[in-house]
Design a protein around this motif. Sequence first.
Motif, short mmCIF file in Angstrom:
data_model
loop_
_atom_site.label_atom_id
_atom_site.label_comp_id
_atom_site.label_asym_id
_atom_site.label_seq_id
_atom_site.Cartn_x
_atom_site.Cartn_y
_atom_site.Cartn_z
N ALA A 59 0.83 -1.21 0.00
CA ALA A 59 0.00 0.00 0.00
C ALA A 59 0.87 1.27 0.00
CB ALA A 59 -0.92 -0.01 1.22
N ARG A 85 2.24 1.73 -3.52
CA ARG A 85 1.16 2.14 -4.43
C ARG A 85 0.75 3.59 -4.16
NH1 ARG A 85 -4.72 0.69 -3.97
NH2 ARG A 85 -5.66 1.16 -6.00
N TYR A 131 3.10 5.86 -5.85
CA TYR A 131 2.89 5.91 -7.30
C TYR A 131 1.64 6.72 -7.66
CZ TYR A 131 1.77 4.89 -12.06
OH TYR A 131 1.44 5.07 -13.37
N GLU A 189 -5.47 3.26 -15.33
CA GLU A 189 -6.39 2.22 -14.86
C GLU A 189 -6.27 1.02 -15.80
OE1 GLU A 189 -10.28 3.77 -13.32
OE2 GLU A 189 -9.61 5.59 -14.33
N HIS A 227 -1.63 4.25 -21.78
CA HIS A 227 -0.65 4.10 -20.69
C HIS A 227 0.68 4.72 -21.08
CE1 HIS A 227 -3.09 0.67 -18.67
NE2 HIS A 227 -3.45 1.87 -18.28
N VAL A 257 6.36 -0.41 -13.52
CA VAL A 257 5.19 -1.26 -13.21
C VAL A 257 5.67 -2.60 -12.63
CG1 VAL A 257 3.15 -2.42 -14.14
CG2 VAL A 257 3.77 -0.13 -14.96
N GLY A 271 2.25 -7.14 -3.23
CA GLY A 271 0.80 -6.97 -3.19
C GLY A 271 0.07 -7.61 -4.35
N VAL A 319 -4.19 -7.59 -6.46
CA VAL A 319 -5.48 -6.97 -6.73
C VAL A 319 -6.47 -7.46 -5.67
CG1 VAL A 319 -7.35 -6.77 -8.40
CG2 VAL A 319 -4.98 -6.83 -9.19
N LEU A 377 -3.27 -9.14 -13.64
CA LEU A 377 -3.23 -8.13 -14.70
C LEU A 377 -2.47 -8.65 -15.93
CD1 LEU A 377 -2.50 -4.87 -12.63
CD2 LEU A 377 -4.71 -5.76 -13.39
N ILE A 399 1.70 -3.99 -21.03
CA ILE A 399 2.86 -3.15 -20.68
C ILE A 399 4.15 -3.96 -20.72
CG2 ILE A 399 3.93 -1.93 -18.73
CD1 ILE A 399 1.10 -0.79 -18.14
N PHE A 414 12.46 3.87 -9.18
CA PHE A 414 11.72 4.34 -7.99
C PHE A 414 12.23 5.72 -7.56
CE2 PHE A 414 9.71 0.40 -5.70
CZ PHE A 414 8.90 0.21 -6.80
N MET A 462 10.87 8.19 -9.87
CA MET A 462 9.43 8.34 -9.63
C MET A 462 9.16 9.27 -8.43
SD MET A 462 6.84 5.24 -8.76
CE MET A 462 6.36 5.40 -7.07
C1 HEM Z 1 -0.44 1.28 -16.03
C2 HEM Z 1 -0.01 1.33 -14.80
C3 HEM Z 1 -0.63 0.61 -13.66
C4 HEM Z 1 -1.87 0.03 -13.53
C5 HEM Z 1 -2.97 -0.03 -14.57
C6 HEM Z 1 -1.94 -0.55 -12.23
C7 HEM Z 1 -3.04 -1.22 -11.73
C8 HEM Z 1 -3.12 -1.76 -10.47
C9 HEM Z 1 -4.28 -2.39 -9.91
C10 HEM Z 1 -5.61 -2.57 -10.63
C11 HEM Z 1 -3.99 -2.78 -8.66
C12 HEM Z 1 -4.90 -3.43 -7.64
C13 HEM Z 1 -5.26 -2.41 -6.57
C14 HEM Z 1 -6.17 -2.93 -5.49
O1 HEM Z 1 -6.77 -3.97 -5.62
O2 HEM Z 1 -6.30 -2.24 -4.47
C15 HEM Z 1 -2.63 -2.41 -8.41
C16 HEM Z 1 -1.96 -2.68 -7.26
C17 HEM Z 1 -0.70 -2.24 -7.01
N1 HEM Z 1 0.06 -1.40 -7.78
FE1 HEM Z 1 -0.32 -0.91 -9.69
N2 HEM Z 1 -0.79 -0.31 -11.57
C18 HEM Z 1 0.04 0.39 -12.41
C19 HEM Z 1 1.30 0.85 -12.11
C20 HEM Z 1 1.92 0.74 -10.89
C21 HEM Z 1 3.19 1.31 -10.57
C22 HEM Z 1 4.07 2.09 -11.54
C23 HEM Z 1 3.45 0.99 -9.26
C24 HEM Z 1 4.61 1.35 -8.41
C25 HEM Z 1 5.73 1.83 -8.81
C26 HEM Z 1 2.34 0.20 -8.80
C27 HEM Z 1 2.25 -0.35 -7.55
C28 HEM Z 1 1.23 -1.17 -7.13
C29 HEM Z 1 1.25 -1.93 -5.89
C30 HEM Z 1 2.39 -1.99 -4.88
C31 HEM Z 1 0.04 -2.59 -5.82
C32 HEM Z 1 -0.43 -3.53 -4.72
C33 HEM Z 1 -1.26 -2.79 -3.71
C34 HEM Z 1 -1.76 -3.67 -2.59
O3 HEM Z 1 -1.56 -4.88 -2.61
O4 HEM Z 1 -2.38 -3.12 -1.67
N3 HEM Z 1 1.43 0.09 -9.80
N4 HEM Z 1 -2.12 -1.78 -9.53
#
Ligand code: HEM
Length: 547
Positions: free
Chosen positions: A66, A69, A72, A161, A169, A187, A194, A196, A244, A258, A284, A287
């Motif tokens: 968290a 995320r 980001y 998204e 993207h 990504v 973590g 979804v 994903l 991606i 990172f 970023m």
């Molecule tokens: C096109 C770019 C991205 C898309 C579409 C995307 C989409 C998602 C989605 C749908 C989730 C699930 C969130 C949830 O269920 O709460 C997620 C989780 C996450 N994303 Fe991404 N993401 C992208 C890029 C990134 C980037 C660049 C980072 C960090 C540098 C990142 C870090 C994370 C992390 C750490 C989680 C896990 C969160 C958790 O488990 O609580 N994401 N992302």
Amino acid sequence: MRSTTITSYAIAGAHLASAAFVWPSKYDYLEDLYSLQAGAIRHGFIDNVSPCSFNENTKGRQDAAAWVRTAYHDAATHDAAAGTGGLDASILFETDRAENPGTAFNETFGFFSAHYNADVSFADLIALGLVTATTSCGGPKVPFRMGRIDATEAGVPGVPEPQQDLDKHKAIFAKAGFNTEDMIAMVACGHTLGGVHHEDFPDMNENANKGETSRFEGNDNEHPYQFDNAIATQYLDGSTENPLVVGHNDTTNSDKRIFGADGNKTMNALKDPAQFKTMCADIFARMIDSVPAGVELTEPLESFDMKPYITTLALNSNGTLDFAGRIRVRVTEGVTDRDPEDLAVRLAYTSRDGANNGTIETQPERLNGGRSMGLFNEAFKWFNFETQLDASTGIRGFTIELTKPSTGAATVFDNEGTGLYPVQDAILYQKAQSCMDTTTPTKPFPFTVTAAVRKDQTAGAKTAMELAFRTPRQGVVIDKLEKKMFALERSDKKTPSDEYVLYELQMPLAASSWSTTMDLVLGEGEGEKRVTHLTTTELAGVACKPL
Ligand code: HEM
């Protein structure tokens, strides 16, 4: 006076990575958050992400994920050309947007709030959160620069998204200053932790029958709790469970699009564990360093080598000055060659007019081995001092002598070549004569602040307290911090010293601001003197004592 046992001297400082940080620094508090994670004196910023799998509230959640995320989603809407957005804590105002689903953001803010005060920006805390979570999960050392400035309102929307196509993207990342390779690396490095969550994405969860979360690196192994390159190797060898990538609805398979955007070139590079760490540290850092134009970040932080803390400088009932504090000495293995069991510290101080000198001995702290530990294996040993100074000669500052008793070899630290660790004795915080009555929780708390001001400084000089008010905000879990200045009035209470007079302020303090920070201020402009980083929390429920 210097001890005769000292056999050799070296002036330390200029060669250290932290040379840019002269004490006191406006980053002292943030450096403490970074450096003091465990041990005798600690802030414990790492607590909610250590171990990496930690979450105390919700099943299936992982705070480390968290935190990454959150950083980001704050940084994602940076517009590099326009110089707007980026890591500026605007995410605080954006949690009701569809692009920021879930409770994880507000839970993250709630944790950071315990460390938030007027001495740090919330944006720097979010950046530190990413750095801390990454290392706690076994990831690389992400360089941590400081100086981010908080937005005061929501920024433009535009966090990617999963249902958006690759061109969209690419465009979002390009706008933020990142090319296709950067996008893939960012990504992949983010999605090593973590997954979804079913409650946030009910249509996308492939493992709903196994729990609330479909983890990017598989639900039945340790990989999601390690900052490792399984995100790349599993994708390349076809074993990935990343929702994903292999989700039943291809529209939301954004990682698949991606990761394959350059024919798997970058994913193949990430297959090498060492390369994965190097690339993740780099992307990172870039970023979290995406900041609005005009924001100047420091060089990457290295824990300070030598750091003094003054806990008391106050007039006492004998008419002398109580002077107490501690010295933090870095004993990190491989960075310093100091043996923590073979160290002694003392201060050589200079009086106000420079005419008198003296030494102050220190004692090693005994609690918890007298050590503290920070991020990246940093280790520190504490030495306490407590003495009385003559109020008529006072103190201007000190140097720190670090001795190795077994050989007598000594090093003098002179605050990065500036000559002294400065101390001002023109305005003193009389903590014992300051207090807050918290017995009426429904009404503002009666609050008293007392300062001792040197008589030769009182003519016409502004004497004030600057308090950081906490104001609750609708829809934002973090209070607004607003500094306000209040004049202290000269008191006719007698003092036991010919040198000092007392100044006082009595005011009602809104209950929402009972726990905040304040400075005492004397004078204005270049000659201004301050006692900084004072906390009101210690005064709660405490009665004022006569001097
Ligand atoms: C096109 C770019 C991205 C898309 C579409 C995307 C989409 C998602 C989605 C749908 C989730 C699930 C969130 C949830 O269920 O709460 C997620 C989780 C996450 N994303 Fe991404 N993401 C992208 C890029 C990134 C980037 C660049 C980072 C960090 C540098 C990142 C870090 C994370 C992390 C750490 C989680 C896990 C969160 C958790 O488990 O609580 N994401 N992302």
